[in-house]
Design a protein around this motif. Structure first.
Motif, PDB file in Angstrom:
ATOM      1  N   GLU A   7       0.818  -1.381  -0.132  1.00 42.41           N
ATOM      2  CA  GLU A   7       0.148  -0.004   0.051  1.00 42.41           C
ATOM      3  C   GLU A   7       0.882   1.189  -0.036  1.00 42.41           C
ATOM      4  O   GLU A   7       1.769   1.252   0.760  1.00 42.41           O
ATOM      5  N   ALA A  55       0.698   5.639  -0.019  1.00 38.74           N
ATOM      6  CA  ALA A  55      -0.163   7.048   0.234  1.00 38.74           C
ATOM      7  C   ALA A  55       0.891   7.780  -0.170  1.00 38.74           C
ATOM      8  O   ALA A  55       2.003   8.258   0.274  1.00 38.74           O
ATOM      9  N   THR A  98      -4.461  13.513  -0.600  1.00 39.06           N
ATOM     10  CA  THR A  98      -3.420  12.303  -0.417  1.00 39.06           C
ATOM     11  C   THR A  98      -4.079  10.803  -1.176  1.00 39.06           C
ATOM     12  O   THR A  98      -5.563  10.637  -0.894  1.00 39.06           O
ATOM     13  N   ARG A 112      -4.322   6.976  -2.385  1.00 41.27           N
ATOM     14  CA  ARG A 112      -3.823   5.557  -1.607  1.00 41.27           C
ATOM     15  C   ARG A 112      -4.179   4.619  -2.502  1.00 41.27           C
ATOM     16  O   ARG A 112      -4.995   4.304  -3.190  1.00 41.27           O
TER      17      ARG A 112
END
Ligand code: FES
Ligand SMILES: [Fe+2]
Length: 365
Positions: A204, A206, A360, A362
């Motif tokens: 993941e 971000a 932001t 993700r």
């Protein structure tokens, strides 16, 4: 790709070519945005661009001669650089104005200087030639002042010169090339290889984004630990990735005082043909030594993207509905939004207001 008209953004600067490809005293034919263009560089080093069609009978001017100050043409001495058509010898100055029609005899009152070849605004900096495509309607008149400032590549200074150039033609509409290159989720699949990514390296992410000139920027960050190739740079690098219309992506990697800038410029050639140019600038002397390796990486990367776009073309032949999902495709959504806002502002003759908000994003990649 979309049915919006016109198909290519106007009133904006496009990447044309590396400046080194245009030698002093030469002409060069190109097709950009479906238009024939003749680029020239005078002996004094100045770059110009005209529509590559003689207004008399349509012969490509690029097949004629570029004359310089002091040269002789049909007994006359030329005062400044002129392009001579190979068919009947009409001559045009670098601003497109006709300078001479050799067949005229005294008393034949053709107003030579009112005959014009459309001229394009061009700008050369950092070893790159940029060309401005104005609105379609003013193509035949005076060249209007460009609506946007010429691109200045970040981090490398105005006198920087390319250290490595790779170009590749993609047989697709410019939109597919652009969103393919800005797509963060294809890395572990398209660029899977022993020297870059494995599928298992997916994790993941971000990233902070904000608006920047004519586009958006992924703000400065440390590159992902799974991007192994950064390790060979030495030091702890930071990266800033910016995109601006019409198709200019820059990735600036700073390592202490030194930097590497990678420019990816996407220029439409025709409706289903796009040129992708990858240029690297760097201030790390040892990279000069490693140039063949960097070139091999760049070529392999471009080919991986190219091959996927060609595969996509097989599917697109059936005109499927396409999807853009959050957050991995938000940059592609921004691209289409930016284009739309640019076109609307242009049509209304109003200033462009960047629609991108800081956010932001993700995704896993
Ligand atoms: S076609 Fe160019 S001078 Fe006649
Ligand atoms: Fe890619």
């Amino acid at each position: 790709m979309s049915s919006d008209k016109p198909s290519f953004l106007r009133d904006i600067w496009y990447f044309a070519m590396p400046g080194a490809e245009l030698k002093p005293g030469t002409l060069r034919h190109a097709v950009l945005l479906g238009e024939p263009v003749v680029f020239g560089r005078t002996r004094e080093g100045e770059v110009f661009a005209l529509r590559d069609l003689c207004p008399h009978r349509g012969v490509p001017l690029s097949r004629g001669r570029l004359l310089g100050k002091g040269d002789k043409a049909v007994g006359e001495t030329v005062a400044a650089a002129e392009v001579e058509c190979p068919y009947h010898g009409w001559r045009f100055r670098t601003d497109g104005r006709c300078a001479a029609i050799p067949s005229l005899v005294p008393g034949q009152d053709v107003e030579t200087s009112r005959i014009r070849v459309p001229a394009y605004a061009v700008h050369e900096s950092q070893g790159v030639v940029w060309i401005h495509f104005g609105s379609q309607t003013d193509r035949l008149g005076e060249t209007p002042a460009p609506r946007s400032a010429t691109p200045l590549l970040p981090g490398i200074g105005e006198t920087a010169r390319p250290r490595l150039i790779e170009r590749k033609r993609f047989a697709c509409h410019v939109d597919h090339a652009v969103i393919g290159l800005m797509d963060p989720a294809h890395g572990p699949f398209v660029h899977r290889s022993w020297w870059w990514r494995s599928e298992a390296s997916i994790h993941e992410k971000a990233k902070r984004f904000g608006p920047s000139e004519l586009g958006f920027t992924m703000l400065e960050h440390r590159p992902s630990k799974n991007s192994g190739a950064y390790k060979i740079l030495g030091g702890t690098p930071t990266t800033e990735i910016a995109f601006r219309l019409p198709g200019i992506r820059t990735e600036l990697v700073r390592i202490g005082e030194k930097c590497v800038l990678s420019l990816t410029a996407v220029t439409p050639i025709a409706e289903e043909e796009t040129e992708v140019t990858q240029i690297f600038y760097w201030t790390l002397p040892w990279l000069d030594v490693a140039r063949p390796v960097v070139r091999a990486f760049a070529r392999a990367f471009l080919k991986q993207d190219h091959d996927m776009v060609m595969l996509q073309k097989e599917g697109l032949a059936f005109n499927p509905r396409l999807m853009l999902i959050n957050d991995a495709d938000v940059q592609a959504k921004w691209y289409f939004r930016l284009k739309k806002v640019w076109e609307e502002a242009r049509e209304a003759n109003e200033p462009f207001v960047n629609p991108v908000e800081p956010v932001t994003l993700r995704w896993r990649s």
